[in-house]
Design an enzyme around this catalytic site. Structure first.
Site, PDB file in Angstrom:
ATOM      1  N   GLU A 153       0.808  -1.217   0.000  1.00 12.68           N
ATOM      2  CA  GLU A 153       0.000   0.000   0.000  1.00 12.68           C
ATOM      3  C   GLU A 153       0.846   1.275   0.000  1.00 12.68           C
ATOM      4  O   GLU A 153       0.358   2.362  -0.310  1.00 12.68           O
ATOM      5  CB  GLU A 153      -0.980   0.015   1.177  1.00 12.68           C
ATOM      6  CG  GLU A 153      -0.334  -0.077   2.528  1.00 12.68           C
ATOM      7  CD  GLU A 153      -0.323  -1.510   3.065  1.00 12.68           C
ATOM      8  OE1 GLU A 153      -0.427  -1.665   4.295  1.00 12.68           O
ATOM      9  OE2 GLU A 153      -0.210  -2.446   2.256  1.00 12.68           O
ATOM     10  N   LYS A 191      23.036  -6.758  14.858  1.00 13.14           N
ATOM     11  CA  LYS A 191      22.867  -7.318  13.520  1.00 13.14           C
ATOM     12  C   LYS A 191      22.481  -6.221  12.526  1.00 13.14           C
ATOM     13  O   LYS A 191      21.472  -5.532  12.699  1.00 13.14           O
ATOM     14  CB  LYS A 191      21.799  -8.416  13.538  1.00 13.14           C
ATOM     15  CG  LYS A 191      22.215  -9.671  14.307  1.00 13.14           C
ATOM     16  CD  LYS A 191      23.407 -10.348  13.627  1.00 13.14           C
ATOM     17  CE  LYS A 191      23.778 -11.658  14.318  1.00 13.14           C
ATOM     18  NZ  LYS A 191      24.945 -12.313  13.666  1.00 13.14           N
ATOM     19  N   PRO A 194      19.142  -6.715   8.817  1.00 13.34           N
ATOM     20  CA  PRO A 194      17.813  -6.132   8.554  1.00 13.34           C
ATOM     21  C   PRO A 194      17.906  -4.747   7.912  1.00 13.34           C
ATOM     22  O   PRO A 194      17.106  -4.423   7.025  1.00 13.34           O
ATOM     23  CB  PRO A 194      17.186  -6.064   9.949  1.00 13.34           C
ATOM     24  CG  PRO A 194      17.849  -7.158  10.725  1.00 13.34           C
ATOM     25  CD  PRO A 194      19.265  -7.153  10.226  1.00 13.34           C
ATOM     26  N   ASP A 244      16.867   4.546  22.881  1.00  8.76           N
ATOM     27  CA  ASP A 244      15.772   5.009  23.723  1.00  8.76           C
ATOM     28  C   ASP A 244      16.260   6.132  24.639  1.00  8.76           C
ATOM     29  O   ASP A 244      17.395   6.115  25.130  1.00  8.76           O
ATOM     30  CB  ASP A 244      15.235   3.868  24.592  1.00  8.76           C
ATOM     31  CG  ASP A 244      14.432   2.860  23.778  1.00  8.76           C
ATOM     32  OD1 ASP A 244      14.092   3.181  22.620  1.00  8.76           O
ATOM     33  OD2 ASP A 244      14.156   1.770  24.293  1.00  8.76           O
ATOM     34  N   VAL A 245      15.392   7.113  24.852  1.00  8.25           N
ATOM     35  CA  VAL A 245      15.695   8.213  25.755  1.00  8.25           C
ATOM     36  C   VAL A 245      14.617   8.276  26.828  1.00  8.25           C
ATOM     37  O   VAL A 245      13.527   7.727  26.679  1.00  8.25           O
ATOM     38  CB  VAL A 245      15.771   9.559  24.990  1.00  8.25           C
ATOM     39  CG1 VAL A 245      17.037   9.636  24.175  1.00  8.25           C
ATOM     40  CG2 VAL A 245      14.543   9.755  24.094  1.00  8.25           C
ATOM     41  N   CYS A 384     -14.331  16.536  27.605  1.00  7.95           N
ATOM     42  CA  CYS A 384     -15.343  16.057  26.660  1.00  7.95           C
ATOM     43  C   CYS A 384     -16.326  15.118  27.359  1.00  7.95           C
ATOM     44  O   CYS A 384     -17.201  15.571  28.085  1.00  7.95           O
ATOM     45  CB  CYS A 384     -14.675  15.415  25.447  1.00  7.95           C
ATOM     46  SG  CYS A 384     -15.766  15.297  24.008  1.00  7.95           S
ATOM     47  N   LEU A 385     -16.187  13.799  27.203  1.00  9.98           N
ATOM     48  CA  LEU A 385     -17.045  12.870  27.928  1.00  9.98           C
ATOM     49  C   LEU A 385     -16.875  13.050  29.431  1.00  9.98           C
ATOM     50  O   LEU A 385     -17.821  12.838  30.200  1.00  9.98           O
ATOM     51  CB  LEU A 385     -16.719  11.427  27.521  1.00  9.98           C
ATOM     52  CG  LEU A 385     -17.559  10.320  28.177  1.00  9.98           C
ATOM     53  CD1 LEU A 385     -19.048  10.522  27.934  1.00  9.98           C
ATOM     54  CD2 LEU A 385     -17.104   8.950  27.685  1.00  9.98           C
ATOM     55  N   HIS A 510     -11.176  19.931  23.811  1.00 11.22           N
ATOM     56  CA  HIS A 510      -9.984  19.112  24.090  1.00 11.22           C
ATOM     57  C   HIS A 510      -8.756  20.010  24.244  1.00 11.22           C
ATOM     58  O   HIS A 510      -8.011  20.239  23.281  1.00 11.22           O
ATOM     59  CB  HIS A 510      -9.755  18.107  22.956  1.00 11.22           C
ATOM     60  CG  HIS A 510     -10.741  16.996  22.920  1.00 11.22           C
ATOM     61  ND1 HIS A 510     -10.538  15.791  23.539  1.00 11.22           N
ATOM     62  CD2 HIS A 510     -11.970  16.925  22.341  1.00 11.22           C
ATOM     63  CE1 HIS A 510     -11.595  15.006  23.344  1.00 11.22           C
ATOM     64  NE2 HIS A 510     -12.479  15.674  22.621  1.00 11.22           N
ATOM     65  N   GLU A 512      -5.942  19.435  25.536  1.00 13.62           N
ATOM     66  CA  GLU A 512      -4.664  18.745  25.351  1.00 13.62           C
ATOM     67  C   GLU A 512      -4.096  18.935  23.948  1.00 13.62           C
ATOM     68  O   GLU A 512      -2.882  18.815  23.729  1.00 13.62           O
ATOM     69  CB  GLU A 512      -4.810  17.252  25.667  1.00 13.62           C
ATOM     70  CG  GLU A 512      -5.597  16.419  24.656  1.00 13.62           C
ATOM     71  CD  GLU A 512      -7.100  16.427  24.894  1.00 13.62           C
ATOM     72  OE1 GLU A 512      -7.796  15.556  24.322  1.00 13.62           O
ATOM     73  OE2 GLU A 512      -7.578  17.307  25.630  1.00 13.62           O
TER      74      GLU A 512
END
Length: 564
Positions: A153, A191, A194, A244-245, A384-385, A510, A512
């Site tokens: 796709e 590795k 990949p 990762d941080v 909201c809700l 909202h 946020e």
């Protein structure tokens, strides 16, 4: 930047596996370029056939992020807005469904003058036009291609960006490929195969990546970087490590340490100033090392099995903590689990938030939570809700309307305190038909909302179909509820609060969606501050009472497991 210079284009692709963090990587690069004085925008191409994610389950897609112009988009647009601090639009999220919808509309009108409509050139031209549409008023357009290389796709989008480089020139476009370098614990090896296979897939499509961003659990040594560079036909300086941080807002800093933005500017022939990350670095330090300890926030929602359903809420709570210099620990509780166990568990939290959602499942748990919070004085923030549940609970248990409910959940209720607007009653299509996008709200003088915002009118983003029934406003007000925010014509309730409660505030919109790490939303800052005050108050009481050994209740409460 000189307006006479051509717009530059960066395309971010992903390989090996999904969910490696293309959106955060694109956003981080965007932040670094913004700090260099460039005007940056970011867009997402999603390869699914839905026109937009508005009708998709949060468990399938995660959060639906809404822009000012009412577009229902991918949650990555939230990352883009939070990092580059620019409000985006419908043009920043393009799906396969929308591309085909637009093409078929043109075909039906006869725009193609009798030609056979094909993937090449018609679909690819439509995709390229979507990229160019963002060029005005921007120095750099960053485009993230959803999915992974090899997905059938995604092929039209990859072909389109391959053509785009031919059209725009190598000095005006850049390919960044995000891939995985897994660590095999049994052999203690990283590795690279990949990554090699992923790049080979891209090369087979005709795209040579200029920069490789390698997600890994372990440091990539010089030997590994040289090996990747050799087999993937890139410079060693273009192999970037992405580990990762502790907070996603740290990622621009780790990329800057590796000169990723220098490399981008070099390849795109951008002669711009060095970035000033002083404020951003200070903000990250406040997240990692808050001076005033930590607060515990509970989110009681319908979709807590997939926390990405509330991604913007999670980030906005962090932003509120930045404002108050407080760390925020969030526990996610399923409202269905509250129905089974009761709401007493909220006592151990410093604040509780009930977010949005659709459908009746889990609503009883939300109502139980709201009642317990209202009666016990725990800081409450409803969204909201969360506002609608506060209205229903108050109508039932304070105003005596025992059968009150939302028309969404009970079509036969005698007291539909939440109901449909007349404009929504004839709606049959589900997609894009709610109250969506930015609407103005007038704040009432003397209310907590007015004090928090510091002005009398605001604009906030909405995504809902049901409203507070105006026929019940007098009854609710007589019970002590205050409608602190209303639409400019006074017809629609946008905010409520309870004046006699330490902090009980809810919004129909909202908030946020407009919070930024460098500009926290004032409501989230106020909520975290209220939680902080409760934590300090409880600590003072505990210290006073702890003359003996009366501390066991707290430690046993810590053992209650989080829902979801």
């Amino acid at each position: 930047m000189n307006d006479k210079l051509p717009t530059k284009y960066i395309f971010v692709t992903g390989g090996v596996v999904s969910s490696l963090g293309k959106g955060i990587t694109a956003a981080s690069i965007g932040r670094l370029l913004v700090e260099r004085g460039l005007r940056v925008t970011i867009q997402k191409f999603d390869p699914y056939l839905n026109v937009d994610p508005g009708t998709m389950s949060p468990f399938q897609h995660g959060e639906v992020y809404v822009t000012d112009d009412g577009a229902e988009t991918d949650l990555d647009l939230g990352h883009y807005e939070r990092f580059v601090d620019e409000s985006l639009s419908q043009a920043n999220n393009v799906t396969t469904g929308r591309v085909y919808q637009d093409i078929i509309t043109k075909e039906r009108r006869g725009d193609f003058l009798g030609a056979t409509v094909q993937v090449i050139p018609h679909v690819t031209d439509e995709i390229k036009a979507a990229v160019r549409r963002l060029a005005p008023n921007h120095d750099v357009v960053i485009t993230e291609i959803g999915g992974t290389v090899g997905d059938i796709e995604s092929l039209p989008f990859l072909e389109a960006i391959r053509q785009f480089r031919q059209d725009s020139g190598h000095e005006n476009s850049l390919f960044i490929h995000l891939t995985l370098v897994p660590y095999i614990a049994a052999s203690g090896e990283l590795k690279t195969k990949p990554t090699q296979h992923s790049v080979r897939e891209l090369l087979g499509i005709g795209i040579q990546p200029d920069i490789l961003v390698c997600r890994t659990e372990h440091e990539l040594g010089d030997d590994i970087k040289k090996k990747i560079a050799r087999f993937c036909n890139v410079d060693v300086a273009s192999v970037i490590e992405s580990r990762d941080v502790s907070t996603i807002y740290e990622l621009p800093l780790t990329y800057r340490e590796q000169d990723l933005d220098d490399r981008v500017c070099e390849l795109l022939r951008l002669d711009v100033k060095e970035p000033d990350l002083t404020e951003w670095t200070a903000m990250v330090q406040r997240i990692k090392h808050p001076e005033h300890g930590r607060v515990r926030i509970c989110v009681v929602g319908k979709y807590t099995d997939l926390v990405d359903s509330y991604k913007s809420i999670a980030e906005a709570l962090i932003h509120g903590g930045i404002q108050e210099n407080v760390g925020v620990d969030v526990e996610w509780w399923s409202s269905e689990k509250v129905e089974e166990q009761g709401a007493d568990f909220v006592e151990r939290f410093d604040g509780v938030l009930v977010p949005g959602g659709f459908g009746v499942r889990g609503v009883r748990g939300m109502l139980d939570t709201v009642r317990h919070i209202r009666e016990s004085g725990i800081p409450y923030f409803g969204i909201c809700l969360g506002l609608q549940c506060a209205i229903i609970e108050f109508a039932r248990n304070v105003c005596g309307l025992r059968t009150s409910h939302s028309f969404e959940f009970d079509k036969g209720t005698a007291d539909p305190v939440i109901s449909l607007l007349d404009s929504q009653r004839q709606v049959t299509d589900m997609g894009g038909t709610m109250r969506l996008g930015a609407y103005p709200c007038r704040l009432v003088e003397g209310t907590l909302a007015r004090k928090v915002y510091g002005r009398d009118e605001i604009s906030e983003r909405h995504r809902h179909r049901y409203e507070v029934n105006p026929g019940y406003r007098k009854t609710l007000a007589a019970g002590g509820m205050r409608f602190s925010g209303v639409s400019p014509d006074g017809e629609l309730v946008e905010m409520i609060e309870l004046p006699d409660h330490p902090f009980f505030l809810a919004t129909q919109f909202h908030p946020e969606l407009k919070s930024r790490p460098n500009r926290p939303h004032p409501l989230f800052g106020a909520f975290v501050a209220a939680a902080h005050a409760r934590r300090d108050g409880r600590s003072a009481v505990s210290a006073t009472e702890a003359t003996g050994a009366n501390v066991t209740e707290v430690s046993s409460a810590e053992g209650v497991s989080a829902g979801g």
